[in-house]
Design a protein around this motif. Structure first.
Motif, PDB file in Angstrom:
ATOM      1  N   PRO A  57       0.799  -1.232   0.000  1.00 35.05           N
ATOM      2  CA  PRO A  57       0.000   0.000   0.000  1.00 35.05           C
ATOM      3  C   PRO A  57       0.836   1.289   0.000  1.00 35.05           C
ATOM      4  CG  PRO A  57      -0.247  -1.189   2.082  1.00 35.05           C
ATOM      5  CD  PRO A  57       0.491  -2.091   1.159  1.00 35.05           C
ATOM      6  N   THR A  58       1.990   1.265   0.661  1.00 38.54           N
ATOM      7  CA  THR A  58       2.767   2.507   0.728  1.00 38.54           C
ATOM      8  C   THR A  58       3.183   2.986  -0.656  1.00 38.54           C
ATOM      9  OG1 THR A  58       3.578   2.036   2.941  1.00 38.54           O
ATOM     10  CG2 THR A  58       4.881   3.573   1.654  1.00 38.54           C
ATOM     11  N   CYS A  60       1.510   2.751  -3.310  1.00 40.60           N
ATOM     12  CA  CYS A  60       0.345   3.418  -3.907  1.00 40.60           C
ATOM     13  C   CYS A  60       0.034   4.740  -3.233  1.00 40.60           C
ATOM     14  CB  CYS A  60      -0.900   2.535  -3.778  1.00 40.60           C
ATOM     15  SG  CYS A  60      -0.802   0.978  -4.675  1.00 40.60           S
ATOM     16  N   LEU A  61       0.266   4.822  -1.920  1.00 39.16           N
ATOM     17  CA  LEU A  61      -0.322   5.923  -1.136  1.00 39.16           C
ATOM     18  C   LEU A  61       0.648   7.064  -0.844  1.00 39.16           C
ATOM     19  CD1 LEU A  61      -2.468   3.799   1.358  1.00 39.16           C
ATOM     20  CD2 LEU A  61      -3.226   5.001  -0.700  1.00 39.16           C
ATOM     21  N   GLN A  62       1.939   6.798  -0.889  1.00 38.04           N
ATOM     22  CA  GLN A  62       2.920   7.853  -0.561  1.00 38.04           C
ATOM     23  C   GLN A  62       3.253   8.642  -1.831  1.00 38.04           C
ATOM     24  OE1 GLN A  62       4.095  10.163   1.381  1.00 38.04           O
ATOM     25  NE2 GLN A  62       4.729   8.729   3.018  1.00 38.04           N
ATOM     26  N   TYR A  63       3.898   9.806  -1.671  1.00 35.43           N
ATOM     27  CA  TYR A  63       4.447  10.518  -2.826  1.00 35.43           C
ATOM     28  C   TYR A  63       5.373   9.579  -3.599  1.00 35.43           C
ATOM     29  CZ  TYR A  63       3.076  15.071  -0.789  1.00 35.43           C
ATOM     30  OH  TYR A  63       2.379  16.139  -0.278  1.00 35.43           O
ATOM     31  N   GLY A  64       5.442   9.761  -4.910  1.00 34.04           N
ATOM     32  CA  GLY A  64       6.350   8.973  -5.734  1.00 34.04           C
ATOM     33  C   GLY A  64       7.395   9.854  -6.389  1.00 34.04           C
ATOM     34  N   VAL A 274      -0.041  10.313 -10.258  1.00 34.13           N
ATOM     35  CA  VAL A 274      -0.623   9.451  -9.222  1.00 34.13           C
ATOM     36  C   VAL A 274       0.143   8.127  -9.096  1.00 34.13           C
ATOM     37  CG1 VAL A 274      -2.688   8.154  -8.556  1.00 34.13           C
ATOM     38  CG2 VAL A 274      -2.912  10.446  -9.513  1.00 34.13           C
ATOM     39  N   PRO A 275       0.838   7.896  -7.972  1.00 36.88           N
ATOM     40  CA  PRO A 275       1.570   6.640  -7.810  1.00 36.88           C
ATOM     41  C   PRO A 275       0.649   5.425  -7.819  1.00 36.88           C
ATOM     42  CG  PRO A 275       2.252   8.242  -6.148  1.00 36.88           C
ATOM     43  CD  PRO A 275       1.044   8.806  -6.830  1.00 36.88           C
ATOM     44  N   TRP A 276      -0.543   5.573  -7.277  1.00 37.40           N
ATOM     45  CA  TRP A 276      -1.478   4.439  -7.169  1.00 37.40           C
ATOM     46  C   TRP A 276      -1.760   3.850  -8.551  1.00 37.40           C
ATOM     47  CZ3 TRP A 276      -6.067   4.524  -3.209  1.00 37.40           C
ATOM     48  CH2 TRP A 276      -6.739   3.303  -3.239  1.00 37.40           C
TER      49      TRP A 276
ATOM     50  N   TYR B  35       6.740  14.552   4.002  1.00 34.71           N
ATOM     51  CA  TYR B  35       5.955  13.343   3.767  1.00 34.71           C
ATOM     52  C   TYR B  35       5.157  12.998   5.011  1.00 34.71           C
ATOM     53  CZ  TYR B  35       8.311  11.894  -0.560  1.00 34.71           C
ATOM     54  OH  TYR B  35       8.762  11.807  -1.844  1.00 34.71           O
ATOM     55  N   SER B  38       3.869   6.969   6.565  1.00 36.47           N
ATOM     56  CA  SER B  38       3.218   5.887   5.810  1.00 36.47           C
ATOM     57  C   SER B  38       2.450   4.937   6.733  1.00 36.47           C
ATOM     58  CB  SER B  38       4.262   5.085   5.030  1.00 36.47           C
ATOM     59  OG  SER B  38       4.887   5.896   4.076  1.00 36.47           O
ATOM     60  N   PHE B  41      -1.294   5.692   7.290  1.00 38.05           N
ATOM     61  CA  PHE B  41      -2.304   5.633   6.229  1.00 38.05           C
ATOM     62  C   PHE B  41      -3.424   4.676   6.649  1.00 38.05           C
ATOM     63  CE2 PHE B  41       1.269   6.517   2.963  1.00 38.05           C
ATOM     64  CZ  PHE B  41       1.051   7.885   3.030  1.00 38.05           C
ATOM     65  N   ALA B 244      -3.853  10.602   2.007  1.00 37.75           N
ATOM     66  CA  ALA B 244      -2.647  10.032   1.399  1.00 37.75           C
ATOM     67  C   ALA B 244      -2.252  10.851   0.170  1.00 37.75           C
ATOM     68  CB  ALA B 244      -2.886   8.586   0.989  1.00 37.75           C
ATOM     69  N   PRO B 245      -0.967  11.163   0.050  1.00 39.13           N
ATOM     70  CA  PRO B 245      -0.523  11.934  -1.122  1.00 39.13           C
ATOM     71  C   PRO B 245      -0.682  11.168  -2.432  1.00 39.13           C
ATOM     72  CG  PRO B 245       1.292  11.645   0.470  1.00 39.13           C
ATOM     73  CD  PRO B 245       0.136  10.850   0.968  1.00 39.13           C
ATOM     74  N   GLY B 246      -0.668   9.814  -2.346  1.00 35.08           N
ATOM     75  CA  GLY B 246      -0.718   8.996  -3.551  1.00 35.08           C
ATOM     76  C   GLY B 246      -2.044   9.104  -4.297  1.00 35.08           C
ATOM     77  N   ARG B 248      -3.179  11.994  -4.948  1.00 35.89           N
ATOM     78  CA  ARG B 248      -2.996  13.259  -5.677  1.00 35.89           C
ATOM     79  C   ARG B 248      -4.325  13.976  -5.822  1.00 35.89           C
ATOM     80  NH1 ARG B 248       0.150  14.901  -4.473  1.00 35.89           N
ATOM     81  NH2 ARG B 248       1.167  16.203  -5.999  1.00 35.89           N
ATOM     82  N   VAL B 274      -6.753  12.119 -12.289  1.00 33.62           N
ATOM     83  CA  VAL B 274      -7.089  10.693 -12.344  1.00 33.62           C
ATOM     84  C   VAL B 274      -8.494  10.419 -11.781  1.00 33.62           C
ATOM     85  CG1 VAL B 274      -6.450   8.400 -11.486  1.00 33.62           C
ATOM     86  CG2 VAL B 274      -4.678   9.994 -12.226  1.00 33.62           C
TER      87      VAL B 274
END
Lengths: 398, 398
Positions: A57-58, A60-64, A274-276, B35, B38, B41, B244-246, B248, B274
């Motif tokens: 999940p991280t 997908c959910l954290q900044y990339g 979007v990392p997700w 950040y 994580s 989340f 979560a930043p992911g 966006r 997205v």
């Protein structure tokens, strides 16, 4: 009240998006947007990819990373190699659709007054992006074999046009014409770019959607055959037309010096895409799902294209001229003695939508042209839509 | 080789992102990035929202409206009302993080040479965006109660600075200072905006992360108390720090004339954010999951902030000055007689990262300042990181 002095403070929206308000009318059949068919989405494959992606999940959910998730970049590199256009990680950045790739490139490379060559007719969002960037747009016509490279060569040789900063083209199944640039012309265009030192921007969202005829290599792939040309090609591609637009996964392959500047610009623009959905796309590609899914959608689009071309011939006969495309999503046509912008209100009354050709011209508008997308409607709706178009043309008094 | 003449062709990346290369070093403790943690989340809540969103796969997978999915806009409108700052749909657009909201606003409103006032110190990505847009940056200092509005008023009254096009502020738990603008100053600032006709840009990613002290209304909410001020506030917010930043998922609330132009600009920039993660966010908010999750993360950040402030006092004593923030993610500090950019290499050698204050100043750099984020590391890592910082300071020879 406010002081809107920037070119971007344009209050007029996209001429195609303007038509979307009619989509909600009951019974409307749309040949307007370039939307892929929703019923062709690989929902099960994407659900499985989502499950694998979210197992971490991280990610997908954290900044990339600004240039894209490493896993997705690796998959895109493999895909590009499979398409005959290998690329390196330092040449590649992931963007929010390939539309963002163009925006970043223009911001990095095009100053007000810079000359940019486009095909005529061309994709309206590109024309709009160029206008907002205050580029000087120079058009070169397209025929059944794509951009008229010989004419471009003559214009450059005779000094009739300034050497452009960029040349924008959709060489395979163009939007709007559906035309594909021949191999010979591609090689000639690459040689021109090397000689005159301009960047060819190859936009390739549709290249995988071939349903007849022989494949032509991408401009990026052909750089291997023209010494020095690799420095002068920027390539955009996307999963929007072959997987799903809702991922908003596009990418840019560019010479490292250009790619690096696009990444720095993207830091300021949105930090990262979007990392997700990048993780979902990476898992989807890693399973080989695109390779499995592609024959299904190209066959479906082949049938839809055939249905549209047959219906146009049957119902409109000599009143319409067009070339049947070998892939992509669009039929570009000309009507005998009808202004298509005058036809549109009657077509809307008959519950069928298309895009009048005016939207695709930067100058010398062809008032008789129109773009018809066969991608979204079902075959029966395509046949019915063409019948409605024929009725609308009758009412317009051809 | 290429002719990079645009301001966006900047080859230098973000000074904070430059530090990220050290994050992969084994054992590194980072107080650098902004950040969120994580491990905070709401993975289960987001997985459930994902399942509900994907029950309507077309909504996730097809192109969406440029201004955002209707379902998400409805949820954001409800959230803004709950926060005491109701807004209408025509004022609201969804963006790829609030970073994109700023980019769109600057493109629509700021022409080269336009004056923009920022707090000093300020968020580096904002300074970079303003520089790339060729704005003339004018700074006004911040104290423990936020922007010095009285000083701004004097500067404007005496004609010492030109009337700005925009004033950018993070009024609640500012990045980097952690300071919150007092209610009195907010009202005074709104009155100034009405009097001098400039747009206040309220960036509010951290407002929900309050762990002590009394809530202060947003500038947007306070427009109800200052006649005419609604026309002069643009508000940015985001789910990046609280969900979560992911995803966006950010948003802009702006006067309709400005919002509409931002939407048209976004058509050219990336067509739409997205839809998939917008649908997930809509489902997450609709279930009340944010309301349930927020106390958990604010309590966790409260403990982390307390751990950092205690450790700084214990281990550094008189060598450091700072105000403990009442929320957000940052401690802003000054060191006695140490240049923090000179300290950084020693800190990296000790395996602890921070951001030297230089990154946050447009002019009159305070060389002794630094930003420490307590959000991402665990409490034990925070304590260990401060101990390492103390060793690094010893080595730097304070």
């Amino acid at each position: 009240m406010y002081d809107f002095t920037t070119p971007f403070a344009n209050p007029a929206g996209s001429p195609i998006r303007e038509l979307f308000k009619y989509l909600s009318e009951p019974g409307m059949i749309s040949f307007a947007g370039g939307y892929p068919a929703s019923d062709l989405f690989d929902v099960d494959g994407l659900a499985a990819a989502q499950a694998r992606a979210f197992a971490q999940p991280t990610r997908c959910l954290q900044y990339g990373p600004t240039d894209g998730l490493a896993e997705l970049k690796a998959q895109i590199i493999a895909l590009m190699a499979q398409r005959g256009a290998p690329c390196a990680s330092e040449e590649l950045l992931v963007t929010t659709g390939s539309q963002q790739g163009l925006d970043l490139l223009l911001r990095v490379m095009v100053a007000p007054g810079d000359v940019v060559v486009t095909e005529q007719p061309a994709y309206p969002a590109t024309l709009q992006a160029l206008r907002l960037q205050q580029a000087k747009i120079v058009t070169v016509p397209v025929d059944a074999d794509g951009l008229d490279v010989a004419q471009l060569s003559t214009l450059l040789r005779d000094g009739k046009i300034a050497v452009p900063k960029l040349l924008y083209t959709v060489p395979t199944f163009a939007n709007p014409t559906g035309a594909t640039l021949s191999r010979e012309r591609r090689i000639a265009l690459l040689k021109l770019a090397v000689e005159y030192r301009f960047v060819i921007v190859e936009d390739d969202p549709y290249g995988d959607l071939r349903f007849s005829g022989e494949a032509v290599p991408t401009m990026l792939g052909l750089t291997a055959e023209v010494p020095g040309s690799r420095d002068w090609v920027v390539h955009f591609s996307s999963l929007s037309k072959v997987v799903a637009p809702g991922l908003r996964v596009g990418w840019t392959v560019a010479p490292p010096e250009i790619a690096r500047r696009c990444v720095v610009a993207k830091q300021t623009v949105d930090l990262c895409s979007v990392p997700w959905t990048q993780a979902v796309a990476a898992e989807y590609l890693a399973e080989g799902s695109l390779t499995r899914h592609l024959p299904k959608i190209t066959e479906a689009y082949r049938l839809k294209c055939e249905a549209m071309c047959n219906a146009l011939r049957d119902k409109l006969g000599d009143a319409i001229q067009f070339h049947a495309p070998q892939g992509g999503m669009f039929v570009w046509a000309r009507l005998a003695a009808v202004k298509t912008s005058a036809l549109l209100p009657n077509a809307i009354a008959e519950k069928v939508l298309f895009v009048p050709g005016t939207a695709f011209f930067a100058d010398n508008v062809d008032e008789a042209s129109l773009r018809l997308s066969f991608a979204a409607p079902a075959v029966t709706a395509i046949e019915e839509g063409v019948a409605r178009l024929a009725r609308a043309m009758g009412a317009t008094g051809k």
